[in-house]
Design a protein around this motif. Structure first.
Motif, mmCIF file in Angstrom:
data_model
loop_
_atom_site.group_PDB
_atom_site.id
_atom_site.type_symbol
_atom_site.label_atom_id
_atom_site.label_comp_id
_atom_site.label_asym_id
_atom_site.label_seq_id
_atom_site.Cartn_x
_atom_site.Cartn_y
_atom_site.Cartn_z
ATOM 1 N N VAL A 262 36.062 -57.505 29.638
ATOM 2 C CA VAL A 262 37.464 -56.946 29.428
ATOM 3 C C VAL A 262 37.520 -55.823 28.441
ATOM 4 N N PHE A 263 38.465 -54.729 28.484
ATOM 5 C CA PHE A 263 38.365 -53.649 27.537
ATOM 6 C C PHE A 263 38.837 -54.478 26.156
ATOM 7 N N ALA A 264 39.916 -55.340 26.288
ATOM 8 C CA ALA A 264 40.280 -55.840 25.055
ATOM 9 C C ALA A 264 39.563 -56.803 24.281
ATOM 10 N N ARG A 265 38.689 -57.184 24.542
ATOM 11 C CA ARG A 265 37.300 -58.019 23.715
ATOM 12 C C ARG A 265 36.488 -57.075 23.095
ATOM 13 N N ASP A 266 36.468 -55.870 23.218
ATOM 14 C CA ASP A 266 35.594 -54.870 22.684
ATOM 15 C C ASP A 266 36.159 -53.718 21.883
ATOM 16 N N LYS B 201 48.035 -53.029 23.885
ATOM 17 C CA LYS B 201 48.531 -54.469 24.169
ATOM 18 C C LYS B 201 47.079 -55.131 23.863
ATOM 19 N N LEU B 202 47.291 -56.109 23.067
ATOM 20 C CA LEU B 202 45.971 -56.877 22.697
ATOM 21 C C LEU B 202 45.882 -58.335 23.124
ATOM 22 N N SER B 203 44.936 -58.750 23.238
ATOM 23 C CA SER B 203 44.628 -60.079 23.877
ATOM 24 C C SER B 203 44.151 -61.070 22.646
ATOM 25 N N PRO B 204 44.632 -62.296 22.586
ATOM 26 C CA PRO B 204 44.259 -63.487 21.649
ATOM 27 C C PRO B 204 42.773 -63.852 21.962
ATOM 28 N N ASP B 205 42.144 -63.567 23.080
ATOM 29 C CA ASP B 205 40.847 -64.230 23.574
ATOM 30 C C ASP B 205 39.742 -63.270 23.035
ATOM 31 N N VAL B 206 39.716 -63.114 21.530
ATOM 32 C CA VAL B 206 38.734 -62.217 20.886
ATOM 33 C C VAL B 206 38.248 -62.793 19.777
ATOM 34 N N ALA B 207 37.035 -62.684 19.222
ATOM 35 C CA ALA B 207 36.564 -63.311 18.070
ATOM 36 C C ALA B 207 37.467 -62.943 16.715
ATOM 37 N N VAL C 103 39.789 -55.326 16.559
ATOM 38 C CA VAL C 103 40.309 -54.516 17.891
ATOM 39 C C VAL C 103 41.447 -53.880 17.438
ATOM 40 N N ALA C 104 42.325 -54.475 16.886
ATOM 41 C CA ALA C 104 43.664 -53.568 16.431
ATOM 42 C C ALA C 104 43.222 -52.492 15.344
ATOM 43 N N ARG C 105 42.374 -52.557 14.434
ATOM 44 C CA ARG C 105 41.882 -51.277 13.843
ATOM 45 C C ARG C 105 41.560 -50.187 14.520
ATOM 46 N N ALA C 106 40.680 -50.887 15.382
ATOM 47 C CA ALA C 106 40.050 -49.782 16.436
ATOM 48 C C ALA C 106 40.812 -48.857 17.303
ATOM 49 N N CYS C 107 41.789 -49.850 17.722
ATOM 50 C CA CYS C 107 43.108 -49.003 18.601
ATOM 51 C C CYS C 107 43.867 -47.948 17.665
ATOM 52 N N VAL C 108 44.182 -48.527 16.507
ATOM 53 C CA VAL C 108 44.850 -47.647 15.612
ATOM 54 C C VAL C 108 43.828 -46.534 15.279
ATOM 55 N N ASP C 109 42.657 -46.541 14.952
ATOM 56 C CA ASP C 109 41.881 -45.371 14.693
ATOM 57 C C ASP C 109 41.872 -44.465 16.031
ATOM 58 N N GLY C 110 41.890 -45.025 16.958
ATOM 59 C CA GLY C 110 41.668 -44.262 18.434
ATOM 60 C C GLY C 110 42.742 -43.627 18.677
ATOM 61 N N GLY C 111 43.880 -44.021 17.916
ATOM 62 C CA GLY C 111 45.063 -43.073 18.053
ATOM 63 C C GLY C 111 46.474 -44.071 18.499
ATOM 64 N N ALA C 112 46.260 -45.296 18.477
ATOM 65 C CA ALA C 112 47.726 -45.985 18.880
ATOM 66 C C ALA C 112 48.593 -45.894 17.826
ATOM 67 N N LEU D 92 49.838 -68.933 18.962
ATOM 68 C CA LEU D 92 48.929 -67.742 18.983
ATOM 69 C C LEU D 92 49.402 -66.443 18.804
ATOM 70 N N ALA D 93 50.505 -66.059 19.307
ATOM 71 C CA ALA D 93 51.106 -64.748 18.968
ATOM 72 C C ALA D 93 51.691 -64.649 17.407
ATOM 73 N N VAL D 94 51.864 -65.720 17.111
ATOM 74 C CA VAL D 94 52.397 -65.706 15.524
ATOM 75 C C VAL D 94 51.043 -65.482 14.628
ATOM 76 N N ARG D 95 50.171 -66.120 15.021
ATOM 77 C CA ARG D 95 48.886 -65.877 14.340
ATOM 78 C C ARG D 95 48.515 -64.637 14.381
ATOM 79 N N CYS D 96 48.154 -64.083 15.523
ATOM 80 C CA CYS D 96 48.050 -62.787 15.651
ATOM 81 C C CYS D 96 48.701 -61.873 15.053
ATOM 82 N N VAL D 97 49.904 -61.745 15.248
ATOM 83 C CA VAL D 97 50.803 -60.789 14.361
ATOM 84 C C VAL D 97 50.664 -61.095 12.812
#
Length: 338
Positions: A136-140, A164-170, A175-184, A222-227
């Motif tokens: 899955v893309f969101a895990r990498d 749109k991010l997944s909580p099923d990641v380490a 992942v969020a930082r990578a997406c922002v660096d990629g232009g999100a 889970l959503a509150v923790r990720c946000v």
């Protein structure tokens, strides 16, 4: 109640969650879609998809499991039939897209970039990458960034790209930082975590696909923790909080954690008016707590103890009271942008 997704103003923070209001026609039977901040469509794919075999939905004590499989008519039918219907009604529309390769996401962005009526594009990263053994893309982080970069390069500059991010990641922050660096331009979290149930009558898994995405009140923590984690690491990035929102208080919790907008999903299945009800409850709650603007509540739980005292209903600010409103972010000068 105004808020911003990057430079795009929304009249209020309530949106639908992808996949829970189709492309709007069904929900429009109950209320004017212009009364909410934005409609987020189901995820659109390049080719038509029949979805997974039934049974593909199952109730749980705290929500539901689904394994729909991105059923839909494809981008051609969406552009010919659904998007024009939304554009004619001036509905603020965030188009969710999904693909199996980086090139497929790019192709979808290319088709949407000149389409009228697109307020934003939400990139559903919870899709298997067929070029990487179905991972899955969101895990990498690097794969997620590659997809976002491809979409951002092909979309008009004035259309925000939302990852749109997944909580099923380490490490969701990585992942969020990578997406922002990629232009999100903004982030949406969370997508459904993977779950499973077994029918004790048939003695078989409840879903034909065995596993499915879990949604509903159980996933809100889970959503509150990720946000919370992502806002702490990237305080200047707009976040759409999604996951288990049934009441205005639930929405308020995500806003305090750092979300500037809130998606409503599973609640729509049993209460099609839930977006309006949650909006009303949120507005009443903000007023009762003494907030002048929604923006003043965004991420407030990150402030030192006592910072929120002026917003308690029983404590009106006196002369010379300190100003605890969130300061403008130097990276984004829109006052309500987070």
């Amino acid at each position: 109640m105004r808020t911003y997704l990057a430079h795009v103003e929304l009249i209020n923070p309530i949106t639908t969650a992808a996949g829970c209001a189709a492309t709007g026609k069904e929900l429009s039977q109950f209320f004017d879609l212009n009364r909410i901040g934005a409609l987020v469509t189901k995820s659109i794919t390049m080719a038509p998809r029949a979805g997974r075999p039934t049974p593909r939905m199952a109730e749980t004590p705290s929500g539901m499991l689904n394994a729909i499989g991105l059923q839909g008519p494809g981008i051609d039918a969406f552009l010919e039939r659904d998007l024009p219907w939304l554009a004619q009604r001036s509905v603020r529309t965030v188009v969710s897209i999904a693909g199996g390769t980086v090139n497929e996401y790019g192709a979808l962005a290319r088709r949407l970039t000149d389409a009228p009526g697109v307020t934003g594009v939400e990139v559903n990263l919870a899709c298997p990458n067929i070029e990487d053994r179905g991972r899955v893309f969101a895990r990498d982080p690097s794969a997620s960034a590659e997809v976002i970069s491809s979409v951002r390069a092909l979309m008009r500059y004035d259309v925000p790209v939302i990852a749109k991010l997944s909580p099923d990641v380490a490490d969701v922050v990585a992942v969020a930082r990578a997406c922002v660096d990629g232009g999100a331009d903004a982030l949406s979290m969370i997508n459904t975590p993977l779950g499973m149930s077994i029918d004790t009558e048939t003695l078989r898994p409840s879903l034909a696909a065995v596993t499915g995405g879990l949604s509903g009140p159980a996933v809100r923590p889970l959503a509150v923790r990720c946000v919370w984690q992502v806002h702490a690491a990237l305080p200047g990035v707009p976040i759409v909080g999604v996951g288990g929102v049934l009441t205005g208080r639930d929405a308020f919790e995500l806003i305090l954690a750092g979300a500037c907008a809130v998606g409503v999903g599973t609640a729509l299945f049993h209460d099609p008016y839930s977006c309006l009800r949650i909006l009303r409850e949120l507005e009443e709650l903000l007023q009762a707590r003494g907030f002048q603007r929604l923006a003043d509540a965004v991420g407030l739980a990150h402030r030192p103890p006592g910072s929120a005292a002026r917003h308690r209903a029983d404590l009106a600010p006196g002369p010379g009271a300190p100003d605890f409103t969130v300061p403008p972010d130097p990276l984004n000068m829109e006052e309500s942008s987070l």
